[in-house]
Design a protein around this motif. Sequence first.
Motif, short mmCIF file in Angstrom:
data_model
loop_
_atom_site.label_atom_id
_atom_site.label_comp_id
_atom_site.label_asym_id
_atom_site.label_seq_id
_atom_site.Cartn_x
_atom_site.Cartn_y
_atom_site.Cartn_z
N UNK A 3 8.02 0.80 12.74
CA UNK A 3 8.26 2.25 12.73
C UNK A 3 7.04 2.95 13.33
N UNK A 4 7.20 4.20 13.74
CA UNK A 4 6.04 4.95 14.23
C UNK A 4 4.92 5.02 13.20
N UNK A 5 5.28 5.13 11.92
CA UNK A 5 4.27 5.18 10.87
C UNK A 5 3.49 3.85 10.80
N UNK A 6 4.18 2.74 10.93
CA UNK A 6 3.51 1.43 10.91
C UNK A 6 2.61 1.25 12.12
N UNK A 7 3.05 1.74 13.26
CA UNK A 7 2.21 1.66 14.47
C UNK A 7 0.96 2.52 14.28
N UNK A 8 1.12 3.71 13.72
CA UNK A 8 -0.06 4.56 13.51
C UNK A 8 -1.00 3.93 12.48
N UNK A 9 -0.46 3.23 11.49
CA UNK A 9 -1.31 2.53 10.52
C UNK A 9 -2.08 1.41 11.20
N UNK A 10 -1.44 0.69 12.12
CA UNK A 10 -2.15 -0.36 12.89
C UNK A 10 -3.31 0.26 13.66
N UNK A 11 -3.05 1.38 14.33
CA UNK A 11 -4.11 2.05 15.08
C UNK A 11 -5.24 2.51 14.18
N UNK A 12 -4.89 3.03 13.02
CA UNK A 12 -5.91 3.49 12.08
C UNK A 12 -6.74 2.32 11.57
N UNK A 13 -6.12 1.20 11.30
CA UNK A 13 -6.86 0.01 10.86
C UNK A 13 -7.80 -0.44 11.97
N UNK A 14 -7.35 -0.36 13.20
CA UNK A 14 -8.20 -0.76 14.33
C UNK A 14 -9.42 0.15 14.45
N UNK A 15 -9.21 1.46 14.28
CA UNK A 15 -10.28 2.41 14.56
C UNK A 15 -11.08 2.84 13.33
N UNK A 16 -10.44 2.90 12.18
CA UNK A 16 -11.11 3.36 10.95
C UNK A 16 -10.57 2.61 9.74
N UNK A 17 -10.84 1.33 9.65
CA UNK A 17 -10.21 0.51 8.61
C UNK A 17 -10.53 0.95 7.18
N UNK A 18 -11.65 1.61 6.97
CA UNK A 18 -11.99 2.03 5.62
C UNK A 18 -11.15 3.21 5.13
N UNK A 19 -10.39 3.83 6.03
CA UNK A 19 -9.55 4.96 5.64
C UNK A 19 -8.16 4.52 5.19
N UNK A 20 -7.90 3.22 5.25
CA UNK A 20 -6.58 2.69 4.90
C UNK A 20 -6.67 1.92 3.59
N UNK A 21 -5.74 2.18 2.70
CA UNK A 21 -5.67 1.43 1.46
C UNK A 21 -5.09 0.06 1.78
N UNK A 22 -5.95 -0.95 1.75
CA UNK A 22 -5.58 -2.29 2.22
C UNK A 22 -4.42 -2.91 1.46
N UNK A 23 -4.30 -2.61 0.20
CA UNK A 23 -3.24 -3.21 -0.61
C UNK A 23 -2.12 -2.24 -0.91
N UNK A 24 -2.06 -1.15 -0.18
CA UNK A 24 -1.06 -0.12 -0.43
C UNK A 24 0.25 -0.37 0.30
N UNK A 25 1.19 0.52 0.06
CA UNK A 25 2.51 0.43 0.68
C UNK A 25 2.45 0.51 2.20
N UNK A 26 1.47 1.27 2.71
CA UNK A 26 1.36 1.45 4.16
C UNK A 26 1.14 0.13 4.89
N UNK A 27 0.45 -0.78 4.26
CA UNK A 27 0.12 -2.04 4.93
C UNK A 27 1.02 -3.20 4.51
N UNK A 28 1.91 -2.99 3.55
CA UNK A 28 2.73 -4.09 3.03
C UNK A 28 3.53 -4.79 4.13
N UNK A 29 4.26 -4.03 4.94
CA UNK A 29 5.06 -4.65 6.00
C UNK A 29 4.17 -5.27 7.06
N UNK A 30 3.05 -4.63 7.36
CA UNK A 30 2.13 -5.17 8.36
C UNK A 30 1.55 -6.50 7.89
N UNK A 31 1.27 -6.59 6.59
CA UNK A 31 0.80 -7.87 6.04
C UNK A 31 1.92 -8.90 6.08
N UNK A 32 3.14 -8.48 5.75
CA UNK A 32 4.28 -9.39 5.78
C UNK A 32 4.52 -9.94 7.19
#
Length: 80
Positions: A3-32
């Motif tokens: 989804x666009x949200x998942x793509x933006x989360x990937x970009x955020x992890x690439x550029x500012x990983x400390x701003x993303x909750x690593x174990x949160x819902x936003x990253x669940x599918x990306x981890x899967x």
Amino acid sequence: MLSPHEISTLLLIQRSPYQVEALGDETARLRHERLVEVELLASGHAFARLTSSGLEMLRRLDAFSKRQALPRDERSERRA
């Protein structure tokens, strides 16, 4: 397909990983999908980082977006 949200989360992890909750819902599918992995730091905090597959996904998206930004006639020439 991401989804666009998942793509933006990937970009955020690439550029500012400390701003993303690593174990949160936003990253669940990306981890899967194995695009992101989580590292537990000595401080006890979780840190999200892109896997090689995640980096490759962003590289391909970047190449695609650059092709789409070209005028139509230049896109046709590059395919040939």
